[in-house]
Design a protein around this motif. Structure first.
Motif, short mmCIF file in Angstrom:
data_model
loop_
_atom_site.label_atom_id
_atom_site.label_comp_id
_atom_site.label_asym_id
_atom_site.label_seq_id
_atom_site.Cartn_x
_atom_site.Cartn_y
_atom_site.Cartn_z
N ASP A 4 35.92 -9.82 13.61
CA ASP A 4 35.07 -9.70 12.56
C ASP A 4 34.15 -10.64 11.76
O ASP A 4 33.60 -11.78 12.50
CB ASP A 4 35.89 -9.25 11.22
CG ASP A 4 37.01 -10.36 11.10
OD1 ASP A 4 37.12 -11.19 11.57
OD2 ASP A 4 37.76 -9.62 10.64
N ASP A 5 33.13 -10.24 10.33
CA ASP A 5 32.54 -11.16 9.73
C ASP A 5 31.84 -11.28 10.39
O ASP A 5 30.99 -12.58 10.37
CB ASP A 5 33.38 -12.93 9.73
CG ASP A 5 34.74 -12.34 8.64
OD1 ASP A 5 34.48 -11.15 7.90
OD2 ASP A 5 35.16 -13.13 8.63
N ASP A 40 47.51 -10.03 16.08
CA ASP A 40 46.42 -9.11 14.27
C ASP A 40 45.69 -10.98 14.05
O ASP A 40 45.98 -12.48 14.76
CB ASP A 40 47.96 -9.18 13.40
CG ASP A 40 46.80 -8.62 12.45
OD1 ASP A 40 46.28 -9.89 11.16
OD2 ASP A 40 46.64 -7.94 11.84
N SER A 41 44.37 -10.47 13.75
CA SER A 41 43.08 -11.18 13.70
C SER A 41 43.72 -12.15 13.03
O SER A 41 43.25 -13.14 12.84
CB SER A 41 41.90 -10.08 13.59
OG SER A 41 41.85 -9.59 11.98
N ARG A 42 44.30 -11.50 11.68
CA ARG A 42 44.39 -12.61 10.60
C ARG A 42 45.53 -13.56 11.14
O ARG A 42 45.85 -14.66 9.92
CB ARG A 42 44.35 -12.06 9.45
CG ARG A 42 43.09 -11.07 8.92
CD ARG A 42 43.84 -9.98 7.91
NE ARG A 42 45.22 -9.15 7.99
CZ ARG A 42 44.35 -7.92 8.57
NH1 ARG A 42 43.31 -7.91 9.25
NH2 ARG A 42 45.61 -6.98 8.96
N ALA A 43 46.58 -13.34 11.57
CA ALA A 43 47.65 -14.29 12.03
C ALA A 43 47.05 -15.75 12.71
O ALA A 43 45.93 -15.65 13.40
CB ALA A 43 48.34 -13.90 13.58
N THR A 44 48.20 -16.58 12.07
CA THR A 44 47.40 -17.80 13.08
C THR A 44 48.20 -18.55 13.71
O THR A 44 48.91 -17.90 13.96
CB THR A 44 47.91 -18.93 11.74
OG1 THR A 44 49.22 -18.80 11.29
CG2 THR A 44 47.46 -18.42 10.18
N ASP A 47 51.40 -19.30 13.02
CA ASP A 47 52.38 -18.11 12.79
C ASP A 47 52.97 -17.54 14.42
O ASP A 47 54.22 -17.15 14.40
CB ASP A 47 52.00 -17.15 11.78
CG ASP A 47 52.27 -17.27 10.60
OD1 ASP A 47 52.72 -17.71 9.95
OD2 ASP A 47 51.06 -16.87 9.87
N THR A 81 43.40 -19.38 13.41
CA THR A 81 43.53 -18.54 13.76
C THR A 81 43.66 -17.10 15.57
O THR A 81 42.33 -17.87 16.10
CB THR A 81 42.89 -17.39 12.63
OG1 THR A 81 41.45 -16.62 12.78
CG2 THR A 81 43.17 -17.44 11.15
N ARG A 83 41.76 -14.83 15.80
CA ARG A 83 40.68 -13.87 15.70
C ARG A 83 39.54 -15.42 16.62
O ARG A 83 38.69 -14.90 17.29
CB ARG A 83 39.85 -13.41 14.49
CG ARG A 83 38.05 -13.07 14.59
CD ARG A 83 38.18 -12.56 13.01
NE ARG A 83 38.10 -13.91 12.19
CZ ARG A 83 36.88 -15.16 12.36
NH1 ARG A 83 35.88 -15.18 13.57
NH2 ARG A 83 36.76 -15.96 11.71
N GLU A 84 39.30 -16.55 15.63
CA GLU A 84 39.38 -17.67 16.58
C GLU A 84 39.03 -18.41 17.53
O GLU A 84 37.82 -18.83 18.45
CB GLU A 84 39.28 -18.88 15.85
CG GLU A 84 39.45 -19.16 14.04
CD GLU A 84 39.27 -20.26 12.80
OE1 GLU A 84 39.99 -21.15 13.49
OE2 GLU A 84 39.13 -20.02 11.77
#
Length: 100
Positions: A4-5, A40-44, A47, A81, A83-84
């Protein structure tokens, strides 16, 4: 879809990118022994519980499937994350494809 972003995982069309992201998440879940719902994309990364050993196993599986170098390095270890991590891996796959 994870990226995203404005960040693209693989630089392909939307369908190709979505397919790549889905496959990468599947590999990450299987090789990292992670429940898919945790990716999840926001999960670190902390985590989710990735270790350097997990990243090595994930990298080896991606190397086998996509025929590109994916050894865990400093850039991979710096991903904070999910996502990264997926964006980084997708870019490396795309770069390897472009080099062929």
């Amino acid at each position: 879809m994870i990226p995203d972003d404005g960040e693209k995982a693989g630089g392909g069309t939307g369908d190709q990118e979505a397919g790549l992201v889905a496959r990468l998440l599947e590999i990450i879940a299987v090789e990292g022994l992670i429940k898919p719902e945790l990716l999840d994309s926001r999960a670190t990364v902390d985590d989710v519980g990735f270790t350097i050993d997990d990243l090595t196993l994930i990298g080896n599986a991606i190397e086998r499937e996509f025929d590109c170098d994916m050894m865990p390095d400093e850039a991979m270890q710096q991903c904070r994350t999910v996502r990264e991590l997926v964006v980084l891996i997708g870019r490396r796959i795309q770069s390897a494809r472009a080099a062929d």
